[in-house]
Design a protein around this motif. Sequence first.
Motif, PDB file in Angstrom:
ATOM      1  N   ILE A 207      -2.564  18.418   5.182  1.00 16.12           N
ATOM      2  CA  ILE A 207      -1.581  18.387   6.266  1.00 16.12           C
ATOM      3  C   ILE A 207      -0.449  17.424   5.918  1.00 16.12           C
ATOM      4  CG2 ILE A 207      -1.246  17.904   8.724  1.00 16.12           C
ATOM      5  CD1 ILE A 207      -4.144  18.683   9.183  1.00 16.12           C
TER       6      ILE A 207
ATOM      7  N   ASN B 221       2.407  10.851  14.122  1.00 14.82           N
ATOM      8  CA  ASN B 221       1.352  11.849  14.166  1.00 14.82           C
ATOM      9  C   ASN B 221       0.259  11.655  13.122  1.00 14.82           C
ATOM     10  OD1 ASN B 221       1.659  14.380  16.054  1.00 14.82           O
ATOM     11  ND2 ASN B 221       3.683  13.554  15.644  1.00 14.82           N
TER      12      ASN B 221
ATOM     13  N   ILE C 133      -3.475  12.872  13.554  1.00 10.10           N
ATOM     14  CA  ILE C 133      -4.001  13.956  12.724  1.00 10.10           C
ATOM     15  C   ILE C 133      -5.260  13.490  12.000  1.00 10.10           C
ATOM     16  CG2 ILE C 133      -3.546  15.353  10.665  1.00 10.10           C
ATOM     17  CD1 ILE C 133      -0.596  15.452  11.574  1.00 10.10           C
TER      18      ILE C 133
ATOM     19  N   SER D 170      -8.202  13.112  14.409  1.00 10.23           N
ATOM     20  CA  SER D 170      -8.695  14.382  14.944  1.00 10.23           C
ATOM     21  C   SER D 170      -9.381  15.193  13.853  1.00 10.23           C
ATOM     22  CB  SER D 170      -7.555  15.166  15.610  1.00 10.23           C
ATOM     23  OG  SER D 170      -6.509  15.392  14.715  1.00 10.23           O
TER      24      SER D 170
ATOM     25  N   TRP E   3     -12.790  13.731  13.294  1.00 11.94           N
ATOM     26  CA  TRP E   3     -13.659  14.103  14.404  1.00 11.94           C
ATOM     27  C   TRP E   3     -14.104  15.553  14.270  1.00 11.94           C
ATOM     28  CZ3 TRP E   3     -12.999  17.703  18.301  1.00 11.94           C
ATOM     29  CH2 TRP E   3     -13.944  17.623  19.343  1.00 11.94           C
TER      30      TRP E   3
ATOM     31  N   LEU F  36     -17.914  17.201  13.571  1.00 10.66           N
ATOM     32  CA  LEU F  36     -18.403  18.233  14.473  1.00 10.66           C
ATOM     33  C   LEU F  36     -18.991  19.405  13.690  1.00 10.66           C
ATOM     34  CD1 LEU F  36     -18.157  18.595  17.616  1.00 10.66           C
ATOM     35  CD2 LEU F  36     -16.282  20.148  17.109  1.00 10.66           C
TER      36      LEU F  36
ATOM     37  N   ILE G 149      11.317  19.211  19.389  1.00  8.76           N
ATOM     38  CA  ILE G 149      11.930  18.343  18.370  1.00  8.76           C
ATOM     39  C   ILE G 149      12.382  19.210  17.202  1.00  8.76           C
ATOM     40  CG2 ILE G 149      11.588  16.384  16.834  1.00  8.76           C
ATOM     41  CD1 ILE G 149       9.281  15.505  18.631  1.00  8.76           C
TER      42      ILE G 149
ATOM     43  N   LEU H 213      11.980  27.715   9.271  1.00  5.96           N
ATOM     44  CA  LEU H 213      11.874  26.299   8.960  1.00  5.96           C
ATOM     45  C   LEU H 213      11.220  25.553  10.119  1.00  5.96           C
ATOM     46  CD1 LEU H 213      12.528  24.073   6.965  1.00  5.96           C
ATOM     47  CD2 LEU H 213      14.770  23.845   8.017  1.00  5.96           C
TER      48      LEU H 213
ATOM     49  N   LEU I 283       8.073  22.934  10.086  1.00  9.27           N
ATOM     50  CA  LEU I 283       8.202  21.536  10.505  1.00  9.27           C
ATOM     51  C   LEU I 283       7.157  21.165  11.542  1.00  9.27           C
ATOM     52  CD1 LEU I 283      12.059  21.081  10.920  1.00  9.27           C
ATOM     53  CD2 LEU I 283      10.669  20.809   8.886  1.00  9.27           C
TER      54      LEU I 283
ATOM     55  N   PRO J 271       2.259  21.516  11.319  1.00  7.63           N
ATOM     56  CA  PRO J 271       1.320  20.432  11.016  1.00  7.63           C
ATOM     57  C   PRO J 271       1.100  19.508  12.209  1.00  7.63           C
ATOM     58  CG  PRO J 271       2.999  20.596   9.312  1.00  7.63           C
ATOM     59  CD  PRO J 271       3.402  21.524  10.398  1.00  7.63           C
ATOM     60  N   LEU J 272       2.134  19.377  13.043  1.00 12.85           N
ATOM     61  CA  LEU J 272       2.029  18.457  14.179  1.00 12.85           C
ATOM     62  C   LEU J 272       1.177  19.043  15.302  1.00 12.85           C
ATOM     63  CD1 LEU J 272       5.796  17.420  14.286  1.00 12.85           C
ATOM     64  CD2 LEU J 272       3.943  16.294  13.080  1.00 12.85           C
TER      65      LEU J 272
ATOM     66  N   MET K 262      -1.691  20.517  14.820  1.00 17.49           N
ATOM     67  CA  MET K 262      -3.102  20.628  14.444  1.00 17.49           C
ATOM     68  C   MET K 262      -4.057  19.812  15.317  1.00 17.49           C
ATOM     69  SD  MET K 262      -2.786  21.265  10.400  1.00 17.49           S
ATOM     70  CE  MET K 262      -1.720  22.604   9.848  1.00 17.49           C
ATOM     71  N   PRO K 263      -3.700  18.555  15.692  1.00 15.87           N
ATOM     72  CA  PRO K 263      -4.637  17.837  16.575  1.00 15.87           C
ATOM     73  C   PRO K 263      -4.897  18.578  17.887  1.00 15.87           C
ATOM     74  CG  PRO K 263      -3.025  16.326  15.671  1.00 15.87           C
ATOM     75  CD  PRO K 263      -2.580  17.696  15.277  1.00 15.87           C
TER      76      PRO K 263
ATOM     77  N   ILE L 128      -7.326  21.299  17.254  1.00 14.07           N
ATOM     78  CA  ILE L 128      -8.680  20.797  17.017  1.00 14.07           C
ATOM     79  C   ILE L 128      -9.382  20.479  18.335  1.00 14.07           C
ATOM     80  CG2 ILE L 128      -9.958  18.810  16.123  1.00 14.07           C
ATOM     81  CD1 ILE L 128      -8.017  18.836  13.744  1.00 14.07           C
ATOM     82  N   PHE L 129      -8.673  19.789  19.227  1.00 11.48           N
ATOM     83  CA  PHE L 129      -9.330  19.414  20.479  1.00 11.48           C
ATOM     84  C   PHE L 129      -9.434  20.590  21.445  1.00 11.48           C
ATOM     85  CE2 PHE L 129      -8.348  15.203  18.868  1.00 11.48           C
ATOM     86  CZ  PHE L 129      -9.576  14.598  19.046  1.00 11.48           C
TER      87      PHE L 129
ATOM     88  N   GLY M  99     -12.275  22.459  20.136  1.00 13.56           N
ATOM     89  CA  GLY M  99     -13.430  21.578  20.322  1.00 13.56           C
ATOM     90  C   GLY M  99     -13.963  21.666  21.741  1.00 13.56           C
TER      91      GLY M  99
ATOM     92  N   HIS N 237     -12.934  16.445  26.118  1.00 11.21           N
ATOM     93  CA  HIS N 237     -11.936  16.987  25.189  1.00 11.21           C
ATOM     94  C   HIS N 237     -10.620  17.243  25.901  1.00 11.21           C
ATOM     95  CE1 HIS N 237     -15.898  17.944  23.581  1.00 11.21           C
ATOM     96  NE2 HIS N 237     -15.345  17.874  22.394  1.00 11.21           N
TER      97      HIS N 237
ATOM     98  N   LEU O 257      -2.968  13.173  24.559  1.00 18.46           N
ATOM     99  CA  LEU O 257      -1.950  13.602  23.598  1.00 18.46           C
ATOM    100  C   LEU O 257      -0.681  14.019  24.331  1.00 18.46           C
ATOM    101  CD1 LEU O 257      -4.026  15.784  21.075  1.00 18.46           C
ATOM    102  CD2 LEU O 257      -3.177  13.470  20.749  1.00 18.46           C
TER     103      LEU O 257
ATOM    104  N   VAL P  89       1.262  10.977  25.430  1.00 21.89           N
ATOM    105  CA  VAL P  89       1.992  10.377  24.309  1.00 21.89           C
ATOM    106  C   VAL P  89       3.233  11.213  24.003  1.00 21.89           C
ATOM    107  CG1 VAL P  89       1.889   9.824  21.857  1.00 21.89           C
ATOM    108  CG2 VAL P  89      -0.062   9.329  23.315  1.00 21.89           C
TER     109      VAL P  89
ATOM    110  N   ALA Q  60       7.114   9.982  23.941  1.00 27.64           N
ATOM    111  CA  ALA Q  60       7.832   9.820  22.671  1.00 27.64           C
ATOM    112  C   ALA Q  60       8.755  10.994  22.347  1.00 27.64           C
ATOM    113  CB  ALA Q  60       6.831   9.621  21.538  1.00 27.64           C
TER     114      ALA Q  60
ATOM    115  N   ALA R  63      13.044  11.787  20.642  1.00 27.01           N
ATOM    116  CA  ALA R  63      13.235  12.477  19.371  1.00 27.01           C
ATOM    117  C   ALA R  63      14.013  13.780  19.571  1.00 27.01           C
ATOM    118  CB  ALA R  63      11.881  12.760  18.724  1.00 27.01           C
TER     119      ALA R  63
END
Lengths: 246, 213, 244
Positions: free
Chosen positions: A134, A169, A173, A176, A179, A183, C169, C183, C187, C190-191, C193-194, C197-198, C201, C215, C222, C225, C229, C233
Amino acid sequence: MWAFFHKLGSPRWFYGIAARLSPWCWALALALILVGSVWGLAFAPADYQQGNSFRIIYVHVPAAFLAQSIFLALAASGFVFMVWKIKIADMAAAMMAPLGAAMTAIALLSGSVWGKPTWGTWWQWDARLTSMLILLFLYLGVMLIRRAFARPQSGAKAASVLAMVGVINIPIIKYSVEWWNTLHQPASFTITERPAMPVEMWMPLLIMVLGFYAFFAAFTLTRTRTEILRREGHKRWVKELFEERP
Amino acid sequence: MRLCLEARQLACERDGRWLFRGLDVVLKAGEVLRVEGPNGSGKTTLLKILCGQIADVDGEVRWQGRALPRARADLLANLLYLGHAPGIKANLSALENLRWYQALGGEGRPDAELEAALAEVGLAGFEDVPTAQLSAGQKRRVTLARLVSSRRALWVLDEPFTAIDVAGVAALERRLASHAASGGAVLVTTHHPLSNVPGVRRLTMDGQRQVAS
Amino acid sequence: MNTPMSGSIEAAEPVREAGDGLGRAMAATFRRDLTAVARRPGDALTPLVFFAMVITLFPLGISPEPERLALIAPGVLWVAALLSALLSLDGLFRGDFEDGTLEQLLLAPHPLSLLVLAKVAVHWLTTGLPLALMAPLLGVLLALPQGSYLALSATLALGSGCISLIGAIGAGLTVGLARGGMLLSLLVLPLFMPVLIFGTGAMGAALGGGEWLGHLAVIGALLSVALMAAPVAIAASLRISIHG
């Protein structure tokens, strides 16, 4: 302190100071990497579980360290550039990003080469490798957005913003993914967290890590000097610099 | 307090080239200042700097004696800026567009006044038609209706005469003159001579030399 | 402009200070964007149709057996919803950029970071929320096991808020570029992904009979946050795209 910052921000001053610093950095990098790799590859004892294949950590770990540090440096430079409009910070960032991406790629490649004898497969969705992947995407984004704008100045600002967003991030990242990994793969074999690595093993590793950082400094100084000449080529001081030479 | 926008020793570098250096601009209540110069001489950039939109330049811009960017919000509260793009949403009606601008700028004029403004620019009967169905000239008039409906003191107009007919040009010139006469100030770029506006000051941008008269 | 106007001129407004009215400006922008969506409902439907189509691909591509589908359903639903939201992000500022109203938004005497929040809220309301509401329906098609439907909707509802905020952003950075859409995905993916995941999850926890609210709380964190933030941006990236 403040005057120092502004001096540092002047490309002309930086050009001079970088010229004096970079040979030392190169020498230090060369010496450390040479000592570290010879020691690590030839003299350090083999791992009792993995045999000689563990020796790839002498490349993998320093590259992974650098991959993360450079992104941090990228975001810090972006912040300095956006807040204080110091152009040197952006020139350095533009030069650092490809190196960071390369280090991330090296960490990924060496990780998967290491994975072959350890896990029996080239790729495992291990937490570290996944967040490294990533991170590579984040690097590619920062590099691509810089080139996407017609005006270099806009591209520089966009890359700075993206690097800062990315750095917020990265810990999210990382945690997570870790975690997620626990799992899905409880008690999987983790690569670097090993009980009590003997001194003969981690000493060369430490030297290699320091050597990589020295290389990073030397590389950035040298490349930033070139970038200064490229961007400031129309300025009087650059022209004078080259007219003086016989 | 009388309006005063001034810039001292402005210098702007774009892509390794100085658009202008050592530029002084003063705009006071009752004045119309016309910025002239060939394409690419930095007219729009200058306008954006004076409106606090571009900040990475050398020199200083002051609004009512206070320097930007500190005074930026106050400057913006008095500013009416018309750029190259019409700034009109095609799937909203003319009236809805004006309402949005009223709310955005913190002005709250009743619909009747907005309708009167539209009538004044010759759009009576088109208030509730989606602007997508209007002609290019009519769309431009919706933009110009903002000059009628919003009573901001400082007008910054970037090529406002684009796509309007002869009668429209004359009416707009009269509007600029009367705005200045009533204590407002106008900063305008245009290729039109502005022959119907009395006492126009000029700022000529020509590469590195600026000639103010 | 055929009528003579000089007679009706009132004195120019005296010079004033920037005052309040931020709430009104945000509300007006929110209402304006919502009206625009209501006038062109097709734009808002596109991501939903895309979502349904992607979901259809999986039984065709993998297997129609309910057991197999049930296994992949949570992940597939989340990924497809994420991609659908991504698809709509490119249009978030593009229309305003092209007609010049984005430039006017930057000239408002209010903090841009708060004004764009109104636009992002409309995006979430017309994309993220409908996706979250529609997901259980598609879950039925994928034989998503009982007990995870609520988790699916709830995590998608909160998670798509993160996606709208973070994605804005990227949308701000690429709005001035001719081929910004592709593009933009590179960009921001990747941001995301968390959140993914949750989100998945939580569904895994719900399916395992466990506690999935924890979860959901993480996704809520998240989102908080991102709420704090991201607006700064977004504002910075819009200024870069418009004024360089």
